[in-house]
Design an enzyme around this catalytic site. Structure first.
Site, short mmCIF file in Angstrom:
data_model
loop_
_atom_site.label_atom_id
_atom_site.label_comp_id
_atom_site.label_asym_id
_atom_site.label_seq_id
_atom_site.Cartn_x
_atom_site.Cartn_y
_atom_site.Cartn_z
N GLU A 148 0.80 -1.24 0.00
CA GLU A 148 0.00 0.00 0.00
C GLU A 148 0.83 1.28 0.00
OE1 GLU A 148 -2.76 -0.39 3.27
OE2 GLU A 148 -3.75 -2.12 2.37
N ASN A 196 2.29 -5.24 -3.12
CA ASN A 196 0.88 -5.56 -2.88
C ASN A 196 0.10 -4.27 -2.62
OD1 ASN A 196 -1.09 -7.76 -2.23
ND2 ASN A 196 -1.07 -6.89 -0.16
N HIS A 232 -10.34 -6.21 -2.26
CA HIS A 232 -11.43 -6.04 -1.29
C HIS A 232 -12.53 -5.29 -2.03
CE1 HIS A 232 -9.04 -7.37 2.10
NE2 HIS A 232 -8.08 -6.55 1.75
N GLU A 264 -6.20 -10.76 -1.32
CA GLU A 264 -7.05 -10.50 -0.15
C GLU A 264 -8.53 -10.43 -0.53
OE1 GLU A 264 -5.54 -7.22 2.21
OE2 GLU A 264 -3.46 -7.81 1.85
N ASP A 266 -12.24 -10.39 -0.85
CA ASP A 266 -13.52 -10.56 -0.14
C ASP A 266 -14.54 -9.67 -0.81
OD1 ASP A 266 -12.68 -8.10 1.03
OD2 ASP A 266 -12.32 -8.99 2.99
#
Ligand code: XIL
Length: 349
Positions: A148, A196, A232, A264, A266
Site C-alpha cells: 500500500e 501488494n 477487497h 485478499e 472478499d
C-alpha cells in the site's frame, strides 16, 4: 500395544490433515493456488482448523507477520503466533505467503514514536527485513515486501518509510521501495518478492503508477517477482466494464513477466439476503475465472474464509457477509460459485 499403536495411527492428526475438501481438490487441477488469510487466534477452534486445513492450498497470516506483531520491541522479535500458523500450514500440505514487511500501518510505537533519523530507520528496516525473512527462509515462498505505498491518485503515500522522515530516499519516488526489495532479496534470495496494494485491480491512475514502477524495476533489474492485487470489493464492482478492465490490467502486468496474485479477496455485502448472496456467488466465480484465464495469475486468496471472523464489520460500517462460509460455518452460495469456477463448469458466468 499393537492396538494402541493402531488407534494412535488412525487418530493421528497428520493422516487427518491430508483430507482434501471439494474446493481444494478442484483447485489442485489448475495453475492457480487457492489460499486464505488465517489467524492464530482461532487455531483452537476445531471447525476453523478443519476447513482451513482441508479446503485451502495456501495460508497467509492475517496479522501475525506484521511489524508490530513480530518485532514489538527494538531488540525483541516474537515469532510465536506466526510460527504456529507456519507449522499448521506445514502439517496440512499448505504453502505459506508472508505479509508484510514494509507498511505504514501496524507499525509499533517504538518505531513510530522513536524520533529516529533516516539513517537509524534505514538500519532498523534492513535488520527487520533480514531477521524476519531469514527466520522463515525455506518455509515462506513469497513475501509482500511493500504494501500500500500508493495513494488512489497514483502519488506516493507519505509514510514513515518514505518521507516521514523515511529511510533516506525522501522525495526520490519509488527509490525507497527499490531499496526494500534489494534488502529482501539479500535476506532470502529464493523467496518471490511482491508489491501488494488495494484498489489497483482495474486500469486507472493508481494501477498506472504501480505499472510504471514495475516496468522501471524490471528495466533496472530490481528483484520484483510479482504484484499482489488485494481485491477487497463490493457488488458495485461487478460490471462487465470492471471485469474487462481487471483482465486488461492483469495482462499488462503479465506482459512485464511478473507473477500475479489476488491476495485478499472478499466481497462485502449490505445484507445477507438470498439475492445478495447469489450476486456475491456470481461475482466470486467471475473473479476466479478472470484469474484462471490469465496464465500469469498464480494465486487466488481470500481474506479469511468464515464470516465469523471477518475484518469487514470492524472496518466497513453496515457491511458484512464477505466470505465463503457463514458465521456458523455453513457453506454459502459463494463457496459453490467458486467451486463451480474451479471445476470449469458454468461457462456462462
Ligand atoms: C487487516 C486485518 O484483517 C485486520 O485484522 C487488522 O485489524 C487490520 O489489517 N490490507 C492489508 C491487510 O494488506 O493487512 C489488512 O488486514 C486489510 C487491508
Amino acid at each position: 500395544m499393537a492396538i494402541l499403536l493402531l488407534v494412535s495411527l488412525i487418530s493421528c492428526p497428520v493422516s487427518r490433515s491430508r483430507t482434501n475438501g471439494p474446493l481444494r481438490k478442484a483447485a489442485r487441477t489448475h495453475h492457480v493456488k487457492l489460499g486464505t488469510a488465517a489467524s492464530a487466534l482461532h487455531l483452537g477452534d476445531p471447525n476453523y482448523t478443519r476447513i482451513l486445513g482441508s479446503e485451502f492450498e495456501q495460508l497467509e497470516p492475517e496479522n501475525e507477520m506484521k511489524f508490530a506483531r513480530v518485532h514489538p520491541e527494538r531488540r525483541r522479535y516474537d515469532f510465536r503466533n506466526a510460527d504456529a500458523l507456519v507449522s499448521f500450514a506445514g502439517a496440512h500440505g499448505m504453502a505459506v505467503r508472508g505479509h508484510t514487511l514494509v507498511w505504514h500501518r501496524q507499525v509499533p510505537q517504538w518505531v513510530s514514536a522513536g524520533n529516529f533519523s533516516p539513517a537509524e530507520l534505514s538500519a532498523i528496516l534492513e535488520d527487520h527485513i533480514a531477521t524476519v525473512m531469514q527466520h522463515y527462509a525455506g518455509r515462506v515462498y513469497a513475501w509482500d515486501v511493500v504494501n500500500e505505498a500508493f495513494n488512489d491518485d497514483g502519488t506516493l503515500r507519505n509514510t514513515i518509510w518514505y518521507d516521514q522522515p523515511g529511510v533516506g530516499h525522501a522525495g526520490m519516488g519509488t527509490r525507497y521501495i527499490e531499496q526494500a526489495f534489494a534488502w529482501a532479496h539479500a535476506a532470502d534470495p529464493k523467496a518471490k518478492l511482491f508489491y501488494n496494494d488495494y484498489g489497483a485491480e482495474v486500469m486507472d491512475q493508481k494501477s498506472d503508477a504501480i505499472y510504471a514502477m514495475a516496468q522501471g524495476f524490471k528495466q533496472h533489474g530490481v528483484p520484483l517477482d510479482g504484484i499482489g492485487f488485494q481485491a477487497h470489493v463490493d457488488l458495485a464492482y461487478d460490471t462487465p466494464e470492471t471485469l474487462s478492465s481487471f483482465a486488461e490490467n492483469l495482462q499488462r502486468f503479465a506482459s512485464l513477466g511478473l507473477e500475479l496474485h489476488i491476495t485478499e479477496l472478499d466481497i462485502r455485502l449490505r445484507d445477507g439476503s438470498p439475492a445478495s448472496l447469489a450476486a456475491q456467488a456470481k461475482f466470486y466465480a467471475e473473479i476466479a475465472k478472470t484469474c484462471l484465464q490469465q496464465p500469469a495469475c498464480k494465486v487466488l486468496q481470500t481474506w479469511g474464509f468464515t464470516d465469523r471472523y471477518s475484518w469487514i464489520p470492524r472496518y466497513y460500517p453496515q457491511m458484512d457477509w464477505a466470505l465463503l462460509w457463514d458465521a456458523e460455518y455453513r457453506k454459502k452460495p459463494a463457496y459453490f460459485g467458486l467451486l463451480t469456477a474451479f471445476e470449469g463448469k458454468g461457462k456462462s458466468f
